[in-house]
Write a protein that holds these residues in place. Sequence first.
Motif, PDB file in Angstrom:
ATOM      1  N   PRO A 103     -50.145  -2.114 -15.557  1.00 42.87           N
ATOM      2  CA  PRO A 103     -50.350  -0.515 -15.599  1.00 42.87           C
ATOM      3  C   PRO A 103     -50.464   0.161 -14.165  1.00 42.87           C
ATOM      4  O   PRO A 103     -50.131   0.973 -13.706  1.00 42.87           O
ATOM      5  N   PHE A 104     -51.432  -0.866 -13.402  1.00 42.93           N
ATOM      6  CA  PHE A 104     -51.534  -0.012 -11.792  1.00 42.93           C
ATOM      7  C   PHE A 104     -50.279  -0.263 -11.034  1.00 42.93           C
ATOM      8  O   PHE A 104     -49.985   0.728 -10.364  1.00 42.93           O
ATOM      9  N   ALA A 105     -49.534  -1.497 -11.272  1.00 42.08           N
ATOM     10  CA  ALA A 105     -48.252  -1.631 -10.245  1.00 42.08           C
ATOM     11  C   ALA A 105     -47.202  -0.352 -10.998  1.00 42.08           C
ATOM     12  O   ALA A 105     -46.408   0.219 -10.173  1.00 42.08           O
ATOM     13  N   ALA A 106     -47.255  -0.064 -12.299  1.00 41.22           N
ATOM     14  CA  ALA A 106     -46.289   0.963 -12.916  1.00 41.22           C
ATOM     15  C   ALA A 106     -46.659   2.188 -12.304  1.00 41.22           C
ATOM     16  O   ALA A 106     -45.927   3.127 -11.893  1.00 41.22           O
ATOM     17  N   PHE A 112     -44.764   6.631  -6.280  1.00 43.98           N
ATOM     18  CA  PHE A 112     -43.799   6.342  -5.140  1.00 43.98           C
ATOM     19  C   PHE A 112     -42.292   7.116  -5.535  1.00 43.98           C
ATOM     20  O   PHE A 112     -41.820   7.802  -4.566  1.00 43.98           O
ATOM     21  N   ALA A 113     -41.866   6.793  -6.693  1.00 45.47           N
ATOM     22  CA  ALA A 113     -40.613   7.784  -6.930  1.00 45.47           C
ATOM     23  C   ALA A 113     -40.762   9.008  -7.123  1.00 45.47           C
ATOM     24  O   ALA A 113     -40.126   9.937  -6.540  1.00 45.47           O
ATOM     25  N   VAL A 114     -42.013   9.734  -7.493  1.00 43.45           N
ATOM     26  CA  VAL A 114     -42.152  11.139  -7.619  1.00 43.45           C
ATOM     27  C   VAL A 114     -42.080  11.774  -5.809  1.00 43.45           C
ATOM     28  O   VAL A 114     -41.412  12.750  -5.594  1.00 43.45           O
ATOM     29  N   VAL A 115     -42.846  11.075  -5.111  1.00 46.79           N
ATOM     30  CA  VAL A 115     -43.002  11.579  -3.570  1.00 46.79           C
ATOM     31  C   VAL A 115     -41.673  11.252  -3.237  1.00 46.79           C
ATOM     32  O   VAL A 115     -41.081  12.181  -2.459  1.00 46.79           O
ATOM     33  N   TYR A 116     -40.859  10.757  -3.416  1.00 41.16           N
ATOM     34  CA  TYR A 116     -39.522  10.197  -2.804  1.00 41.16           C
ATOM     35  C   TYR A 116     -38.477  11.260  -3.303  1.00 41.16           C
ATOM     36  O   TYR A 116     -37.801  11.617  -2.484  1.00 41.16           O
TER      37      TYR A 116
END
Length: 151
Positions: A103-106, A112-116
């Motif tokens: 859960p923490f990795a997801a 990270f994906a949203v910021v990218y």
Amino acid sequence: MKRLVHCLLLAAFCALLLGADFDKRFNDLGHKMMCKCGCNQVLLECNHVGCSYSERMRDELTTALQRGDSDDLVLQAFVQKYGATVLAAPTTTGFNRVAWIMPFAALGLGIFAVVYVVRLWKARQPATITSAAAAVELDEYRQRARQETEL
């Protein structure tokens, strides 16, 4: 006589402490296990009407604690009898470690994906008409639209 009273008080205090330890262990272990009746509740919190498992499991837990089994031994005995789903939380060993980490990795990957993606959108320049031919063509379409709509 005074010495005998002190010894009796000390023995009563020790018995009281041992009882408190038993209740604490029973409470701790009972909250680490799930009831197997299908109610998805912690063993000591199961209030399912007509539950045939909770009383039996509580009695087994009491018997194991009275025998003097360690906490790990009691949990292992319940896992062997009822399966790994009897535990309220997965253990932190072996493959179960993934259940704690995933859960923490997801969440980290999602952030990270949203910021990218936001940075990509922000860096993108709006499309502009640069050529004069395109501007002339656009003016022709505007005049035609005005003539057809009679505005």
